[in-house]
Design an enzyme around this catalytic site. Structure first.
Site, mmCIF file in Angstrom:
data_model
loop_
_atom_site.group_PDB
_atom_site.id
_atom_site.type_symbol
_atom_site.label_atom_id
_atom_site.label_comp_id
_atom_site.label_asym_id
_atom_site.label_seq_id
_atom_site.Cartn_x
_atom_site.Cartn_y
_atom_site.Cartn_z
ATOM 1 C CG PHE A 147 -1.994 -0.902 1.058
ATOM 2 C CD1 PHE A 147 -3.376 -0.523 0.946
ATOM 3 C CD2 PHE A 147 -1.638 -2.465 1.132
ATOM 4 C CE1 PHE A 147 -4.498 -1.214 0.854
ATOM 5 C CE2 PHE A 147 -2.987 -3.230 1.032
ATOM 6 C CZ PHE A 147 -4.271 -2.622 0.827
ATOM 7 C CB ALA A 148 2.559 3.306 -2.359
ATOM 8 C CE1 TYR A 168 4.596 5.283 5.674
ATOM 9 C CE2 TYR A 168 2.919 6.946 5.754
ATOM 10 C CZ TYR A 168 3.722 5.916 6.376
ATOM 11 O OH TYR A 168 3.736 6.034 7.537
ATOM 12 C CG HIS A 222 7.845 -6.494 15.992
ATOM 13 N ND1 HIS A 222 8.835 -5.304 16.151
ATOM 14 C CD2 HIS A 222 6.815 -5.651 15.434
ATOM 15 C CE1 HIS A 222 8.541 -4.206 15.931
ATOM 16 N NE2 HIS A 222 7.191 -4.357 15.412
ATOM 17 C CD GLU A 272 2.599 -4.724 14.596
ATOM 18 O OE1 GLU A 272 3.442 -4.738 13.261
ATOM 19 O OE2 GLU A 272 2.702 -4.122 15.427
#
Length: 337
Positions: free
Chosen positions: A105-106, A110, A218, A288
């Site tokens: 996703f841009a 971004y 993570h 998340e």
């Protein structure tokens, strides 16, 4: 007696001040983030090691990494550099004639800040020699950079609505992915990896990462005990994980799997996000948090070590031999404005 008591108090305070001084020096020279190094990682039992096989590389060489955790309690492999044969994985992926999707996703700034570097590095390192389709989700289709693609590789631009807040962009991702997996993306790809755009590839990222469901440890939390992991703790949230529950903390910057498995994951997360919104809630780490709840309930078939998504801000770690993907510097004030 009084004199002895006075001397004892002086000795106590001198010792206390000296200890505090040494603690300050220790924290100055040995930052808090490095205290993780004092926490043992655990190791995979030898009886489990010999039983684990990978869907692409066959027998895993987990004994090559005796100082890190290479398996989960449900007997899924944790993939580290040196535990797999990349050539075998490449041959198996070609034998299966796979198409591998990579979604990103841009949105907003971004796109101009990160997308070009992400795609150019992917062309250099991501699934080299395999058939790949990039799916770029953006509200600015005309601004997507032209990147030279190798044979058998395509780029598709998927328009999305612009959201008011960056948190809404993050949380809308699961709903958008679920819809796309039910459409062209799901028809074209056999396996799909979903990634954040504000990172870039730095090493070969091949079919050894593929499985029915794939989770990423993570980088900031892989050594920490369960009670320190940043799960959603508000029991009103659909993403809530109670104290004493949870396995690992997974990073939403990289996750993936088969189309069917990802449809289940994205449906779960989208439904949880919708329920929270209806209750006026927002999980601490947005999508998340819901991803971590899903993987607590439905264990991933394969877990990627932090080598597959590393942050330079953490510094050097002996166990991080060959980082495959680096976080870009976080410039939130610029890109989230």
């Amino acid at each position: 007696m009084a004199l002895e008591g006075l001397r004892a108090r002086r000795t106590f305070w001198r010792t206390t001040v000296l200890s505090l001084g040494l603690l300050v020096l220790l924290l100055y020279w040995f930052p808090v983030r490095n205290l993780d190094l004092l926490i043992p990682m655990g190791v995979c039992p030898s009886a489990t090691m010999v039983l684990l096989r990978d869907n692409f590389t066959g027998v895993l060489r987990l004994w090559n990494r005796p100082n890190v955790l290479t398996c989960t309690s449900w007997k899924a492999p944790i993939i580290w550099d040196g535990t797999f044969n990349p050539d075998v994985a490449q041959r198996e992926a070609r034998r299966q004639n796979l198409t591998i999707g990579l979604t990103v996703f841009a949105v907003g700034r971004y796109l101009e800040k990160y997308l070009s570097h992400f795609l150019e590095s992917a062309e250099q390192y991501f699934m080299v020699g395999q058939r790949v389709v990039y799916y770029v989700f953006t509200e600015q289709p005309a601004a997507v950079p032209r990147v030279a693609l190798g044979p058998g590789r395509q780029l598709r631009v998927e328009p999305v609505m612009r959201e008011r807040r960056w948190q809404d962009v993050s949380m809308a991702r699961m709903r958008t992915l679920h819809e796309a997996l039910g459409g062209r993306l799901g028809r074209e790809a056999h396996y799909v990896l979903c990634m954040d755009v504000d990172q870039h590839f730095s090493g070969l990222f091949g079919p050894e990462v593929l499985a029915d469901s794939v989770a990423q440890l993570h980088a900031w939390h892989y050594r920490r005990p369960r009670w320190l992991l940043p799960f959603e703790r508000d029991e009103r949230s659909a993403a809530a994980i109670a104290f004493g529950e949870g396995d690992f903390y997974y990073h939403a910057a990289v996750f993936g799997g088969s189309v069917a498995a990802l449809r289940r994951l994205t449906a779960h997360c989208a439904r949880g996000l919708q329920l929270d919104r209806a209750r006026g809630l927002e999980a601490r780490w947005h999508d998340e948090s819901h991803l971590n709840k899903f993987f607590w309930l439905h264990k991933p078939a394969k877990v990627l070590s932090p080598e597959f998504c590393w942050s330079r801000d953490i510094g050097r770690r002996a166990e991080i031999r060959h980082p495959r993907l680096f976080w870009a510097p976080k410039e939130y004030a610029e890109v989230r404005n």
